[in-house]
Design a protein around this motif. Structure first.
Motif, mmCIF file in Angstrom:
data_model
loop_
_atom_site.group_PDB
_atom_site.id
_atom_site.type_symbol
_atom_site.label_atom_id
_atom_site.label_comp_id
_atom_site.label_asym_id
_atom_site.label_seq_id
_atom_site.Cartn_x
_atom_site.Cartn_y
_atom_site.Cartn_z
ATOM 1 N N ASN A 162 -15.532 -0.791 5.398
ATOM 2 C CA ASN A 162 -16.228 -1.874 4.697
ATOM 3 C C ASN A 162 -15.323 -3.069 4.409
ATOM 4 O OD1 ASN A 162 -18.732 -0.445 4.539
ATOM 5 N ND2 ASN A 162 -17.874 0.764 2.829
ATOM 6 N N GLY A 163 -14.508 -3.420 5.402
ATOM 7 C CA GLY A 163 -13.679 -4.609 5.287
ATOM 8 C C GLY A 163 -12.396 -4.430 4.515
ATOM 9 N N LYS A 164 -12.020 -3.201 4.197
ATOM 10 C CA LYS A 164 -10.789 -2.957 3.440
ATOM 11 C C LYS A 164 -9.861 -2.031 4.223
ATOM 12 C CE LYS A 164 -12.966 -3.491 -1.104
ATOM 13 N NZ LYS A 164 -13.231 -2.858 -2.424
ATOM 14 N N ALA A 165 -8.566 -2.216 4.033
ATOM 15 C CA ALA A 165 -7.573 -1.330 4.638
ATOM 16 C C ALA A 165 -7.205 -0.236 3.642
ATOM 17 C CB ALA A 165 -6.323 -2.111 5.037
ATOM 18 N N SER A 166 -7.164 0.988 4.109
ATOM 19 C CA SER A 166 -6.853 2.111 3.221
ATOM 20 C C SER A 166 -5.397 2.072 2.780
ATOM 21 C CB SER A 166 -7.115 3.432 3.947
ATOM 22 O OG SER A 166 -6.219 3.574 5.045
ATOM 23 N N LEU A 167 -5.109 2.759 1.687
ATOM 24 C CA LEU A 167 -3.728 2.842 1.209
ATOM 25 C C LEU A 167 -2.831 3.469 2.267
ATOM 26 C CD1 LEU A 167 -1.592 2.561 -1.009
ATOM 27 C CD2 LEU A 167 -2.350 4.787 -1.910
ATOM 28 N N GLU A 168 -3.326 4.482 2.936
ATOM 29 C CA GLU A 168 -2.531 5.133 3.986
ATOM 30 C C GLU A 168 -2.159 4.137 5.082
ATOM 31 O OE1 GLU A 168 -2.815 8.961 7.047
ATOM 32 O OE2 GLU A 168 -4.600 8.268 5.976
ATOM 33 N N PHE A 169 -3.107 3.306 5.477
ATOM 34 C CA PHE A 169 -2.816 2.309 6.510
ATOM 35 C C PHE A 169 -1.794 1.302 5.999
ATOM 36 C CE2 PHE A 169 -3.351 -1.669 8.740
ATOM 37 C CZ PHE A 169 -3.469 -1.282 10.062
ATOM 38 N N ARG A 170 -1.958 0.843 4.757
ATOM 39 C CA ARG A 170 -1.040 -0.145 4.195
ATOM 40 C C ARG A 170 0.372 0.413 4.074
ATOM 41 N NH1 ARG A 170 -5.309 -0.612 0.444
ATOM 42 N NH2 ARG A 170 -3.947 -0.047 -1.308
ATOM 43 N N GLN A 171 0.479 1.694 3.707
ATOM 44 C CA GLN A 171 1.798 2.326 3.616
ATOM 45 C C GLN A 171 2.466 2.401 4.990
ATOM 46 O OE1 GLN A 171 0.555 6.003 1.800
ATOM 47 N NE2 GLN A 171 1.266 5.369 -0.236
ATOM 48 N N LYS A 172 1.687 2.793 5.971
ATOM 49 C CA LYS A 172 2.200 2.881 7.339
ATOM 50 C C LYS A 172 2.656 1.506 7.837
ATOM 51 C CE LYS A 172 0.601 4.102 12.002
ATOM 52 N NZ LYS A 172 -0.576 4.577 12.782
ATOM 53 N N ALA A 173 1.871 0.472 7.541
ATOM 54 C CA ALA A 173 2.221 -0.882 7.957
ATOM 55 C C ALA A 173 3.465 -1.387 7.220
ATOM 56 C CB ALA A 173 1.042 -1.824 7.709
ATOM 57 N N ALA A 174 3.593 -1.028 5.936
ATOM 58 C CA ALA A 174 4.768 -1.442 5.161
ATOM 59 C C ALA A 174 6.036 -0.806 5.719
ATOM 60 C CB ALA A 174 4.581 -1.053 3.698
ATOM 61 N N LEU A 175 5.949 0.460 6.095
ATOM 62 C CA LEU A 175 7.112 1.124 6.670
ATOM 63 C C LEU A 175 7.557 0.419 7.952
ATOM 64 C CD1 LEU A 175 9.154 3.415 6.773
ATOM 65 C CD2 LEU A 175 7.419 4.837 7.885
ATOM 66 N N LYS A 176 6.583 0.020 8.756
ATOM 67 C CA LYS A 176 6.923 -0.706 9.982
ATOM 68 C C LYS A 176 7.569 -2.052 9.654
ATOM 69 C CE LYS A 176 5.021 -2.036 14.488
ATOM 70 N NZ LYS A 176 5.871 -1.129 15.270
ATOM 71 N N GLY A 177 7.081 -2.699 8.587
ATOM 72 C CA GLY A 177 7.675 -3.962 8.168
ATOM 73 C C GLY A 177 9.121 -3.807 7.750
ATOM 74 N N PHE A 178 9.408 -2.791 6.924
ATOM 75 C CA PHE A 178 10.790 -2.548 6.505
ATOM 76 C C PHE A 178 11.675 -2.193 7.704
ATOM 77 C CE2 PHE A 178 9.072 -1.556 2.116
ATOM 78 C CZ PHE A 178 9.689 -2.634 1.508
ATOM 79 N N SER A 179 11.154 -1.383 8.612
ATOM 80 C CA SER A 179 11.927 -0.998 9.798
ATOM 81 C C SER A 179 12.227 -2.208 10.666
ATOM 82 C CB SER A 179 11.152 0.055 10.606
ATOM 83 O OG SER A 179 10.964 1.237 9.863
ATOM 84 N N HIS A 180 11.236 -3.120 10.752
ATOM 85 C CA HIS A 180 11.414 -4.308 11.577
ATOM 86 C C HIS A 180 12.501 -5.218 11.009
ATOM 87 C CE1 HIS A 180 10.520 -7.270 14.523
ATOM 88 N NE2 HIS A 180 9.882 -8.108 13.719
ATOM 89 N N THR A 181 12.487 -5.444 9.699
ATOM 90 C CA THR A 181 13.516 -6.303 9.106
ATOM 91 C C THR A 181 14.890 -5.642 9.173
ATOM 92 O OG1 THR A 181 12.986 -5.453 6.895
ATOM 93 C CG2 THR A 181 11.931 -7.508 7.574
ATOM 94 N N ALA A 182 14.938 -4.314 9.016
ATOM 95 C CA ALA A 182 16.218 -3.603 9.111
ATOM 96 C C ALA A 182 16.798 -3.736 10.513
ATOM 97 C CB ALA A 182 16.028 -2.132 8.749
ATOM 98 N N SER A 183 15.959 -3.575 11.513
ATOM 99 C CA SER A 183 16.411 -3.697 12.900
ATOM 100 C C SER A 183 16.868 -5.119 13.193
ATOM 101 C CB SER A 183 15.268 -3.307 13.837
ATOM 102 O OG SER A 183 15.630 -3.499 15.187
ATOM 103 N N TYR A 184 16.123 -6.085 12.663
ATOM 104 C CA TYR A 184 16.454 -7.497 12.885
ATOM 105 C C TYR A 184 17.807 -7.838 12.259
ATOM 106 C CZ TYR A 184 15.326 -12.515 13.331
ATOM 107 O OH TYR A 184 15.310 -13.845 13.673
ATOM 108 N N ASP A 185 18.004 -7.408 11.021
ATOM 109 C CA ASP A 185 19.275 -7.670 10.342
ATOM 110 C C ASP A 185 20.434 -6.970 11.044
ATOM 111 O OD1 ASP A 185 18.140 -9.292 8.440
ATOM 112 O OD2 ASP A 185 17.912 -7.711 6.946
ATOM 113 N N GLN A 186 20.165 -5.770 11.529
ATOM 114 C CA GLN A 186 21.208 -5.036 12.235
ATOM 115 C C GLN A 186 21.638 -5.772 13.496
ATOM 116 O OE1 GLN A 186 20.677 -3.152 15.343
ATOM 117 N NE2 GLN A 186 22.825 -2.562 15.415
ATOM 118 N N ALA A 187 20.687 -6.319 14.233
ATOM 119 C CA ALA A 187 21.004 -7.057 15.454
ATOM 120 C C ALA A 187 21.844 -8.292 15.144
ATOM 121 C CB ALA A 187 19.716 -7.456 16.173
ATOM 122 N N ILE A 188 21.494 -8.987 14.057
ATOM 123 C CA ILE A 188 22.258 -10.175 13.658
ATOM 124 C C ILE A 188 23.670 -9.783 13.239
ATOM 125 C CG2 ILE A 188 22.422 -12.018 11.946
ATOM 126 C CD1 ILE A 188 19.322 -11.979 11.878
ATOM 127 N N ALA A 189 23.779 -8.748 12.405
ATOM 128 C CA ALA A 189 25.095 -8.324 11.914
ATOM 129 C C ALA A 189 25.993 -7.893 13.061
ATOM 130 C CB ALA A 189 24.928 -7.174 10.917
#
Length: 512
Positions: A162-189
């Motif tokens: 009904n037009g909403k994202a579940s908490l489980e989906f949001r948690q999964k997406a947040a984990l991907k976001g943190f992983s993406h920034t960690a990988s990005y920072d690692q590449a720069i460092a």
């Protein structure tokens, strides 16, 4: 009131379709910055520029766009905390329900030949990671997407709920976001460490991250789970599989060993056949077909089920030879159309195209209990002009070229390593033995009568003269080794006594 989505992406794949669905299906308002806003406008979609929403213009050539309280307040506000809601109302800030961000292409930029430091630095994203971290942190109240591959999954999630994202989906997406920034920072460092410091001696921290490319059936053995991760946009991630089954863990390990050897040879057609990371046959030839046949003839028994690397495109003649033996994988920089048709008859044979066989990792990492070890890759280029001839007999130009070939192959054998070669092809290989005498005996026994007039290479020095005498008795005429033993003179004396020529490279190539 309509919900608010913030879209700010470098990779615009799938952007328009996502944005259109957000507006037309789910009644989102869109705010966006820079090129993303222009792309949405060009597609006829209603969008408010971030600068208009915040009341602050983009400045510093676009370096500052989204770093503003109206953006980060809308992202970080907790909908179940009254004071947060009051702060939003007092500052005329709308809560943001969806953040779609991916980052400047830093890794793609530094992978380009000749890229300057200033060009690389300009591709270090600031606002993007800040928004990703903020929205990932506040997953309880909004959704963050950082990969175009998530877009369709997100839309399906909205349609199911009904037009909403579940908490489980949001948690999964947040984990991907943190992983993406960690990988990005690692590449720069890592990239800047290589620019500013000796990362092996000065860097106090070393991080490693990657994106899973493939879940493998198993590791070295069926009871060991395994997966393949990508750390950058070079190497095997650029390979194209023309045919064959999925690659296994052992395939990939052996393919990398094959790539490292074949990268040693660029001027002449070369072929190598790998078994358990060791070359059972390596050869040069006037054509790639001849090189492969010579490599195969070096040890046809061990070649069964092997991994082949070629430094020239696969032609029809080579393809016909490849199909005569059971092989696991073949990798080459290209494959001619006729050759591809011939190879297709061996449907289980994995055929890979890797245009750049020379591109490899600059460091080697090994896990140990409680940590890991890191060292620079052994990518020193052999230079025979710096070798020292220590015997009375001097090498001919042909002998020196043969010694150089043998030395390059020996570098890629498990230590203790011995290689016997002639006519730019291996005749005998002794690898991974607990003592060098054992490796010498194995290599000479494999070479047999062909050892007469051949040369021998050793990855480490000879602590005694016994290996020199054994080699001479088998007919070896020249030896290349690093030198450095306290008893080097014993080996040199034996070589002179037996009429051998010996050169010392001054470089050791242990491979554990």
């Amino acid at each position: 009131m309509a919900r608010l989505a913030l879209l700010s992406v470098s990779n615009k794949t799938g952007l328009i379709d996502l944005a259109r669905s957000l507006v037309e299906e789910f009644d989102f308002d869109l705010i966006s910055s820079g090129g993303t806003a222009q792309a949405l406008k060009d597609a006829g979609l209603p969008v408010t520029k971030v600068a208009d929403y915040t009341g602050s213009p983009e400045i510093l050539g676009g370096r500052v766009k989204t770093l503003h309280p109206r953006i980060h307040g809308g992202i970080l506000a907790r909908r179940d905390v009254p004071q947060d809601i009051t702060d939003l109302e007092n500052n005329q800030i709308r809560p943001i329900d969806l953040v779609v961000v991916n980052l400047y292409p830093f890794e793609e930029t530094i992978a380009k030949p000749g890229v300057t430091l200033s060009e690389a630095v300009e591709q270090i994203d600031i606002g993007g990671p800040a928004m990703l971290r903020a929205s990932s942190k506040n997953f309880a109240h909004l959704t963050v997407l950082c990969d175009p591959a998530q877009y369709d999954e997100y839309l399906q999630e909205l349609r199911r709920n009904n037009g909403k994202a579940s908490l489980e989906f949001r948690q999964k997406a947040a984990l991907k976001g943190f992983s993406h920034t960690a990988s990005y920072d690692q590449a720069i460092a890592q990239a800047l460490t290589c620019q500013f410091a000796s990362y092996l001696t000065e860097a106090q921290q070393y991080t490693l991250s990657g994106t899973q490319l493939q879940s493998l059936r198993y590791g070295e053995n069926p009871h060991q789970p395994a997966a393949w991760y990508q750390t950058d946009t070079t190497g095997w991630t650029t390979a194209t599989k023309l045919q064959g089954k999925e690659l296994s863990y052992n395939n990939l390990v052996d393919l990398e060993a094959a790539r490292r050897i074949i990268a040693e040879f660029t001027d002449t057609p070369a072929a190598t056949i790998i078994k358990h990371t060791n070359p059972c046959g390596t050869a040069l030839g006037s054509s790639i077909s001849e090189a492969y046949q010579k490599a195969l003839n070096a040890d046809a028994i061990s070649a069964f089920g092997g991994i082949v690397a070629l430094n020239r495109p696969i032609d029809a003649a080579t393809a016909r030879e490849l199909t005569k033996t059971f092989l696991e994988c073949v990798v080459a920089p290209a494959c001619e159309a006729e050759a591809q048709e011939i190879l297709a008859k061996k449907s289980n044979l994995r055929v890979l195209i890797l245009p750049d066989l020379s591109s490899g990792s600059k460091e080697i990492i090994k896990a140990i209990a409680g940590g890991f070890l890191i060292q620079a890759s052994d990518d020193i280029i052999a230079d025979s002009s710096k070798w020292q001839v220590v015997t009375e007999r001097q090498p001919t130009a042909s002998e020196l070229a043969e010694l150089l070939f043998a030395w390059k192959v020996c570098k890629h054998l498990k230590s203790n390593a011995i290689v016997v070669t002639s006519d730019r092809a291996t005749l005998g290989v002794g690898a991974g033995q607990m003592n060098r005498v054992g490796s010498v005996k194995i290599a000479l026994e494999q070479a047999g009568e062909k050892a007469k007039g051949a040369i021998l290479a050793s990855d480490g020095f000879f602590p005694f003269d016994d290996s020199v005498r054994t080699a001479a008795a088998a007919g070896i005429t020249a030896i290349v080794q690093p030198g450095g033993s306290l008893r080097d003179q014993d080996s040199i004396k034996a070589a002179n006594e037996l009429g051998l020529m010996m050169v010392l490279t001054g470089i050791r190539h242990f491979l554990h």
